[in-house]
Design an enzyme around this catalytic site. Structure first.
Site, mmCIF file in Angstrom:
data_model
loop_
_atom_site.group_PDB
_atom_site.id
_atom_site.type_symbol
_atom_site.label_atom_id
_atom_site.label_comp_id
_atom_site.label_asym_id
_atom_site.label_seq_id
_atom_site.Cartn_x
_atom_site.Cartn_y
_atom_site.Cartn_z
ATOM 1 C CE LYS A 47 -3.652 -2.607 0.041
ATOM 2 N NZ LYS A 47 -3.105 -3.931 0.377
ATOM 3 C CE1 TYR A 261 -8.759 -9.938 2.644
ATOM 4 C CE2 TYR A 261 -10.003 -9.741 4.674
ATOM 5 C CZ TYR A 261 -8.948 -9.364 3.878
ATOM 6 O OH TYR A 261 -8.088 -8.418 4.330
ATOM 7 C CE1 TYR A 287 -5.469 -8.847 0.872
ATOM 8 C CE2 TYR A 287 -4.430 -8.734 3.028
ATOM 9 C CZ TYR A 287 -5.437 -8.361 2.163
ATOM 10 O OH TYR A 287 -6.412 -7.506 2.599
HETATM 11 C C1 LIG Z 1 -3.926 -5.159 0.177
HETATM 12 C C2 LIG Z 1 -3.011 -6.304 0.015
HETATM 13 C C3 LIG Z 1 -2.971 -7.047 -1.186
HETATM 14 C C4 LIG Z 1 -3.920 -6.818 -2.317
HETATM 15 O O1 LIG Z 1 -3.712 -5.623 -3.015
HETATM 16 P P1 LIG Z 1 -4.946 -4.951 -3.761
HETATM 17 O O2 LIG Z 1 -4.380 -3.749 -4.391
HETATM 18 O O3 LIG Z 1 -5.975 -4.647 -2.706
HETATM 19 O O4 LIG Z 1 -5.492 -5.919 -4.746
HETATM 20 C C5 LIG Z 1 -2.059 -8.062 -1.300
HETATM 21 N N1 LIG Z 1 -1.216 -8.364 -0.285
HETATM 22 C C6 LIG Z 1 -1.231 -7.683 0.872
HETATM 23 C C7 LIG Z 1 -0.283 -8.106 1.936
HETATM 24 C C8 LIG Z 1 -2.112 -6.633 1.070
HETATM 25 O O5 LIG Z 1 -2.114 -5.976 2.231
#
Ligand SMILES: *Cc1c(COP(=O)(O)O)cnc(C)c1O
Length: 325
Positions: A47, A261, A287
């Protein structure tokens, strides 16, 4: 390229490292990891690249408080809180608690502990609350008090945020070229779509044919695909270049989510432990762990040849490990 406000927050470029022991364990392909968990701000993650553009826009609009939203263990909220702290902005986090009966570690530790440490105000909401509506309502209230709020959407995934991710694709192309290979494919976790859209935009800007495979951490392909496409085309419009994505450019594998999720799967436990024990690399349970399940699945199923080079983007999220005993 049109000028878009930008504030440096990340340590870039992030490293591209080989994963020889994981590659050998799987019998190929040659796997590389792009360390976007090492973007450098408050334990890093994907992010930060988006926030360099989002919070630059906030500054341009003279905002004094940033609002954003996410799940209990949102990495996005933690990175936004850190970026706001660094820029001297107040921050309010609208947290949706989807698993209210999970452990204390989950409900209070990990990212949420860091949110508080970083000085953000945490507002708690029950599962199913539309926190976007709550943020908009609060923004109106703040304006009535004479403040200037800036609302960052879920995951930082609007066109401005997605723009920030194009640099990751550009870095991967340059770093792999320096090491004398072209990736056969780039694999990463996808959730709110901004990361995938930014990567696709970056590849298109560089006129690269390298394919991109997003492994979903939650949403089905039928829902997420059009969002990614719209965001990528929005990036082209924003920076004023004539590009379009081919009809097959948005590739999402949504078959490794499990129940939902954030809910661990057996494959995720296996993938996280494999990377830890073979490479000393810490993935996250929500993720990158599930994305690595997808990579391992496709490697075992012969999607790539043993000589192919495949780049896995580690998008961060390791603080969530402490929330998932
Ligand atoms: C937010 C996030 C993602 C996904 O990214 P998006 O832009 O929301 O698709 C992947 N990995 C981690 C660790 C995240 O925090």
């Amino acid at each position: 390229m049109a000028r878009v406000p930008h504030v440096p927050l990340a340590q870039l470029p992030t490293p591209l490292e080989p994963m020889p022991r994981l590659s050998a364990e799987l019998g190929g392909p040659r796997i590389w990891v792009k360390r976007d968990d090492q973007t450098g701000l408050a334990m890093g993650g994907n992010k930060v690249r988006k926030l360099e553009y989002l919070l630059a826009e906030a500054q341009e609009l003279d905002a004094d408080i940033v609002l954003t939203t996410g799940a209990t263990q949102s990495n996005h909220c933690r990175q936004t809180a850190a970026a706001a702290a660094r820029l001297g902005l107040d921050c309010e986090l609208f947290i949706e608690h989807r698993f209210p009966d999970w452990s204390d570690d989950y409900r209070h530790g990990g990212n949420l502990q860091l949110d508080r440490l970083l000085g953000a105000a945490v507002l708690n909401f029950d599962k199913g609350t539309d926190t976007t509506i709550e943020m908009d309502r609060r923004a109106d209230e703040l304006r009535a008090e004479g403040r200037t709020p800036y609302v960052v959407p879920l995951g930082g995934s609007n066109v401005v945020g997605a723009l920030g991710y194009r640099t990751a694709a550009v870095e991967i192309l340059r770093q792999s070229d320096d090491r004398g290979f072209e990736p056969r494919e780039i694999v990463h976790a996808t959730a709110s779509g901004g990361t995938q859209a930014g990567l696709l935009a970056g590849l298109a800007i560089k006129r690269s044919e390298v394919p991109l495979l997003g492994i979903s951490a939650g949403a089905p392909e039928s829902y997420l695909g059009p969002i990614v496409r719209d965001l990528a085309e929005g990036v082209f419009d924003l920076i004023g270049i004539e590009r379009s994505l081919g009809s097959h450019a948005v590739v999402i594998d949504d078959s490794h989510v499990g129940e939902a999720y954030g809910i661990p799967t057996e494959g995720m436990h296996e993938a996280v432990a494999m990377c830890a024990r073979l490479e000393g690399l810490l993935l996250d349970p929500v993720y990158s762990g599930k994305a690595m399940v997808g990579l391992i699945h496709h490697a075992r199923a012969g999607r790539w040849s043993p000589e192919d080079h495949v780049v896995f983007i580690h998008t961060g999220g390791t603080p969530a490990l402490f929330a998932y005993r």
